[in-house]
Scaffold this motif. Structure first.
Motif, PDB file in Angstrom:
ATOM      1  N   UNK A 124       0.817  -1.211   0.000  1.00  0.00           N
ATOM      2  CA  UNK A 124       0.000   0.000   0.000  1.00  0.00           C
ATOM      3  C   UNK A 124       0.850   1.260   0.000  1.00  0.00           C
ATOM      4  N   UNK A 125       1.951   1.250   0.736  1.00  0.00           N
ATOM      5  CA  UNK A 125       2.772   2.455   0.844  1.00  0.00           C
ATOM      6  C   UNK A 125       3.753   2.571  -0.322  1.00  0.00           C
ATOM      7  N   UNK A 126       4.346   1.464  -0.757  1.00  0.00           N
ATOM      8  CA  UNK A 126       5.325   1.522  -1.853  1.00  0.00           C
ATOM      9  C   UNK A 126       4.708   2.050  -3.139  1.00  0.00           C
ATOM     10  N   UNK A 127       3.459   1.713  -3.394  1.00  0.00           N
ATOM     11  CA  UNK A 127       2.794   2.233  -4.595  1.00  0.00           C
ATOM     12  C   UNK A 127       2.731   3.760  -4.562  1.00  0.00           C
ATOM     13  N   UNK A 128       2.490   4.302  -3.386  1.00  0.00           N
ATOM     14  CA  UNK A 128       2.408   5.762  -3.269  1.00  0.00           C
ATOM     15  C   UNK A 128       3.807   6.392  -3.285  1.00  0.00           C
ATOM     16  N   UNK A 129       4.769   5.713  -2.658  1.00  0.00           N
ATOM     17  CA  UNK A 129       6.153   6.195  -2.737  1.00  0.00           C
ATOM     18  C   UNK A 129       6.624   6.241  -4.194  1.00  0.00           C
ATOM     19  N   UNK A 130       6.251   5.231  -4.963  1.00  0.00           N
ATOM     20  CA  UNK A 130       6.679   5.151  -6.357  1.00  0.00           C
ATOM     21  C   UNK A 130       6.143   6.333  -7.162  1.00  0.00           C
ATOM     22  N   UNK A 131       4.938   6.775  -6.840  1.00  0.00           N
ATOM     23  CA  UNK A 131       4.367   7.921  -7.557  1.00  0.00           C
ATOM     24  C   UNK A 131       5.124   9.204  -7.249  1.00  0.00           C
ATOM     25  N   UNK A 132       5.774   9.255  -6.075  1.00  0.00           N
ATOM     26  CA  UNK A 132       6.564  10.422  -5.673  1.00  0.00           C
ATOM     27  C   UNK A 132       8.046  10.268  -6.017  1.00  0.00           C
ATOM     28  N   UNK A 133       8.428   9.058  -6.456  1.00  0.00           N
ATOM     29  CA  UNK A 133       9.824   8.757  -6.775  1.00  0.00           C
ATOM     30  C   UNK A 133      10.748   9.030  -5.597  1.00  0.00           C
ATOM     31  N   UNK A 134      10.288   8.609  -4.407  1.00  0.00           N
ATOM     32  CA  UNK A 134      11.099   8.818  -3.209  1.00  0.00           C
ATOM     33  C   UNK A 134      10.596   7.911  -2.098  1.00  0.00           C
ATOM     34  N   UNK A 135      11.535   7.314  -1.339  1.00  0.00           N
ATOM     35  CA  UNK A 135      11.109   6.541  -0.181  1.00  0.00           C
ATOM     36  C   UNK A 135      12.184   5.618   0.341  1.00  0.00           C
ATOM     37  N   UNK A 136      12.005   5.210   1.580  1.00  0.00           N
ATOM     38  CA  UNK A 136      12.905   4.253   2.220  1.00  0.00           C
ATOM     39  C   UNK A 136      12.046   3.266   2.998  1.00  0.00           C
ATOM     40  N   UNK A 137      12.302   1.982   2.825  1.00  0.00           N
ATOM     41  CA  UNK A 137      11.568   0.923   3.505  1.00  0.00           C
ATOM     42  C   UNK A 137      12.557   0.075   4.294  1.00  0.00           C
ATOM     43  N   UNK A 138      12.256  -0.145   5.562  1.00  0.00           N
ATOM     44  CA  UNK A 138      13.076  -1.011   6.406  1.00  0.00           C
ATOM     45  C   UNK A 138      12.191  -2.143   6.916  1.00  0.00           C
ATOM     46  N   UNK A 139      12.554  -3.363   6.578  1.00  0.00           N
ATOM     47  CA  UNK A 139      11.837  -4.540   7.054  1.00  0.00           C
ATOM     48  C   UNK A 139      12.634  -5.185   8.185  1.00  0.00           C
ATOM     49  N   UNK A 140      12.009  -5.292   9.345  1.00  0.00           N
ATOM     50  CA  UNK A 140      12.703  -5.867  10.493  1.00  0.00           C
ATOM     51  C   UNK A 140      12.597  -7.387  10.419  1.00  0.00           C
ATOM     52  N   UNK A 141      13.720  -8.017  10.140  1.00  0.00           N
ATOM     53  CA  UNK A 141      13.809  -9.473  10.138  1.00  0.00           C
ATOM     54  C   UNK A 141      14.410  -9.884  11.483  1.00  0.00           C
ATOM     55  N   UNK A 142      15.416 -10.713  11.468  1.00  0.00           N
ATOM     56  CA  UNK A 142      16.029 -11.209  12.703  1.00  0.00           C
ATOM     57  C   UNK A 142      17.269 -11.996  12.322  1.00  0.00           C
ATOM     58  N   UNK A 143      18.135 -12.204  13.297  1.00  0.00           N
ATOM     59  CA  UNK A 143      19.240 -13.128  13.067  1.00  0.00           C
ATOM     60  C   UNK A 143      18.692 -14.503  12.689  1.00  0.00           C
ATOM     61  N   UNK A 144      17.483 -14.836  13.180  1.00  0.00           N
ATOM     62  CA  UNK A 144      16.846 -16.103  12.816  1.00  0.00           C
ATOM     63  C   UNK A 144      16.328 -16.099  11.387  1.00  0.00           C
ATOM     64  N   UNK A 145      16.477 -14.994  10.700  1.00  0.00           N
ATOM     65  CA  UNK A 145      16.213 -14.951   9.275  1.00  0.00           C
ATOM     66  C   UNK A 145      17.423 -15.394   8.466  1.00  0.00           C
ATOM     67  N   UNK A 146      18.549 -15.557   9.142  1.00  0.00           N
ATOM     68  CA  UNK A 146      19.774 -16.072   8.533  1.00  0.00           C
ATOM     69  C   UNK A 146      20.081 -17.485   9.008  1.00  0.00           C
TER      70      UNK A 146
END
Length: 270
Positions: A124-146
């Protein structure tokens, strides 16, 4: 990314790492923070702290598993408060259990919130960021994601999936000037981890430390942010000697859970 004068949305903002991130962002000069979590009363307490630092706080109580409600809320928020420049997907849940004793409702909760909750909010947010050509997304994973850990199979599965999701988006959204990063903390002292049995010889860190590492890293282009020396050592060890690390994980697993695993195997005749 310069955060001064910008707007951030943080999920899981009512407690733990999410709450610490909102306070660190406010401390560093974020103009507006949209606080997302299910518990409105806890969000109001966080909002009060942030407002005292001079940052505008907007409370947005949401259940991220309710996709339609999330979509409507984000559309209204974007219209009322303007573009969201930084999205931090921090909401998550963990249920510790030997795999053979796992309860399907809890497994479904982890999959719904940890994975689909991030997926829908980002969409939902990336689509709107794309229209503005600007944005930063941080996805919180974990060491257990490795590194998958015994008794945390579903949680590890969702966190591995988040890394794959993040990597795919990093390439796909680069054309829209949207940077995508994964944050990988190790054991952190939060309400969620207090209800789990600890792996032996694993040191914990505070949510505040995780938040500071993240915010300090926002100006960099790192695809993944590992937090703590144990995380760096574990990832290096997994690359160099994965079988050795696997044995170490089995050795450090909580004793009571290992005993329950053996009981299950013997009682069911496996």
């Amino acid at each position: 990314m310069k955060i001064q004068g910008k707007t951030a949305l943080v999920t899981g903002a009512s407690r733990g790492i999410g709450r610490a991130i909102t306070q660190e962002l406010a401390k560093q000069g974020m103009q507006r923070i949209i606080l997302v979590a299910r518990n409105k009363q806890q969000l109001l307490k966080v909002a009060e702290v942030i407002a005292s630092m001079g940052t505008e706080a907007i409370v947005l109580p949401l259940d991220l598993t309710q996709t339609v409600d999330v979509n409507i809320a984000i559309a209204k928020t974007w219209k009322l408060h303007g573009p969201i420049h930084l999205l931090i997907n921090c909401a998550g849940v963990a249920h510790q259990s030997p795999f053979l004793q796992a309860k399907l409702p809890k497994v479904q909760e982890e999959l719904s919130l940890n994975l689909m909750g991030i997926y829908s909010m980002t969409h939902f947010i990336a689509r709107r960021m794309a229209s503005k050509r600007e944005g930063r997304i941080v996805n919180v994973s974990s060491l257990m994601g490795k590194i998958g850990a015994p008794t945390m199979a579903t949680y590890s599965a969702t966190k591995f999936a988040i890394l794959g999701f993040t990597q795919a988006l990093r390439s796909e959204l680069a054309a829209y000037n949207i940077k995508v990063t994964a944050l990988l903390p190790s054991l952190t002292e939060t309400d969620m981890t207090r209800n789990t049995q600890r792996f032996r010889w694993v040191a914990s860190m505070t949510p505040e430390k995780v938040a500071k590492v993240l915010v300090d890293s926002l100006e960099k282009e790192s695809p993944e942010i590992l937090v703590g020396w144990q995380s760096h050592l574990a990832v290096f060890g997994n690359r160099l000697a994965p079988r050795l690390l696997e044995g170490w994980l089995q050795l450090t697993a909580p004793k009571s859970i290992k005993q329950e695993m053996k009981k299950t195997i013997f009682s069911r005749g496996y």
